[in-house]
Design a protein around this motif. Structure first.
Motif, mmCIF file in Angstrom:
data_model
loop_
_atom_site.group_PDB
_atom_site.id
_atom_site.type_symbol
_atom_site.label_atom_id
_atom_site.label_comp_id
_atom_site.label_asym_id
_atom_site.label_seq_id
_atom_site.Cartn_x
_atom_site.Cartn_y
_atom_site.Cartn_z
ATOM 1 N N SER A 1 3.390 2.456 -2.202
ATOM 2 C CA SER A 1 3.418 3.458 -3.660
ATOM 3 C C SER A 1 1.653 3.699 -3.885
ATOM 4 C CB SER A 1 3.502 1.841 -4.245
ATOM 5 O OG SER A 1 2.060 0.811 -4.722
ATOM 6 N N THR A 2 0.706 2.958 -3.660
ATOM 7 C CA THR A 2 -0.842 4.172 -3.846
ATOM 8 C C THR A 2 -0.471 5.044 -3.049
ATOM 9 O OG1 THR A 2 -1.508 1.590 -3.841
ATOM 10 C CG2 THR A 2 -2.701 3.369 -3.518
ATOM 11 N N ALA B 1 -1.287 8.448 -4.323
ATOM 12 C CA ALA B 1 -1.896 9.234 -3.869
ATOM 13 C C ALA B 1 -1.367 11.093 -3.606
ATOM 14 C CB ALA B 1 -3.184 9.215 -3.088
ATOM 15 N N GLY C 1 0.608 -1.117 0.008
ATOM 16 C CA GLY C 1 0.082 0.264 -0.035
ATOM 17 C C GLY C 1 1.030 1.320 -0.315
#
Length: 282
Positions: free
Chosen positions: A62-63, A67, A60
């Motif tokens: 990289s997400t 964002a 998570g």
């Protein structure tokens, strides 16, 4: 008695039973400890063969980073857009102020020009009235001789409209009746005219249809000299076929024409604005 009975014994004295028991206990305890340690040692040294999966820290990540980067980029775009809008608004405001100032300046200049034109027109009108009054006085005092006798240099130019008859009289009378009407570009009457509209309407009273524009009217008949004019002749300014203004010669060295928006339709001396040429239709 034995021979050796008096030899002292070299053996150590026997330890007391209590000390022997104590030492036996300590030794036993020590040996027990060693035995326990020996028994436990191999079990602890046995290698661990079970693999434990730890949670991946980057799951998570990289997400979240993407964002965050997108949010940062959006903020930057918003700030850039706001800056552009502010700059455009400021530029528009300056342009509006400049345009307003220019409009005010032009309005003031126009107002001054109109006031000056009005004053000039009034002065010209007063001079024209004075000239007509003087002319009427002179005519009243004359002996009634013909115009040809009153001026040897230009007999036809001095012809008075009072001696005109027929179609020429109708044309001259109509033109004079319009003096004081407004000038309007494209005007054809009955209370507003442009130059060629007035000439066309005047000739229509004599049953003659002329072209509508001054260029065509300046070639509608026979070219005549300005020294040989007759009432009803068409005067033009500019070249024959390319005239930019026309008027009607009414005799006495004067013409009637719809001049411009400042003066309207006037009767004036040819010396005020000398025409280029003349054409005779009658």
């Amino acid at each position: 008695m034995s021979h050796t009975a008096h030899i002292p014994s070299h053996r150590k004295p026997r330890q007391r039973a209590s000390k022997s028991a104590l030492r036996a206990g300590v030794a036993g305890g020590f040996l027990s400890t060693i035995a326990v340690a020996g028994a436990a040692g191999p079990a602890q040294a046995e290698p661990v063969t079970q693999t434990i999966e730890m949670p991946t820290i980057t799951d998570g990540l990289s997400t979240a980073v993407a964002a965050s980067a997108q949010a940062t980029q959006q903020v930057a775009l918003d700030l850039e857009t706001q800056a552009s809008e502010d700059a455009a608004a400021e530029k528009a405001s300056k342009a509006a102020k400049k345009a307003h100032a220019e409009a005010v300046r032009k309005a003031e200049a126009k107002k001054k020009a109109e006031a000056a034109a009005k004053a000039e027109a009034e002065a010209e009108e007063r001079a024209e009235r004075a000239s007509r009054t003087s002319e009427r006085t002179t005519l009243s005092a004359s002996s009634g001789s013909s115009d040809s006798g009153s001026s040897a240099s230009a007999p036809s130019s001095s012809s008075n409209s009072s001696n005109v008859s027929g179609s020429a009289a109708s044309i001259v009378a109509f033109a004079k009746a319009q003096v004081g009407d407004a000038y309007v570009s494209g005007g054809t009457g009955p209370n507003a005219w442009d130059c060629s509209g007035l000439v066309q309407a005047a000739y229509r009273t004599a049953g003659i249809d002329l072209p509508r524009v001054s260029q065509s009217q300046s070639t509608a008949g026979t070219q005549v000299s300005l020294d040989n004019l007759q009432p009803g002749d068409i005067l033009y300014w500019g070249g024959a076929g390319s005239a930019y203004h026309v008027a009607i010669y009414v005799g006495g060295g004067e013409f009637v024409g719809a001049q411009n928006s400042s003066t309207g339709t006037v009767q004036r001396s040819m010396d005020y604005d000398r025409p280029t040429g003349a054409v005779r239709v009658l």
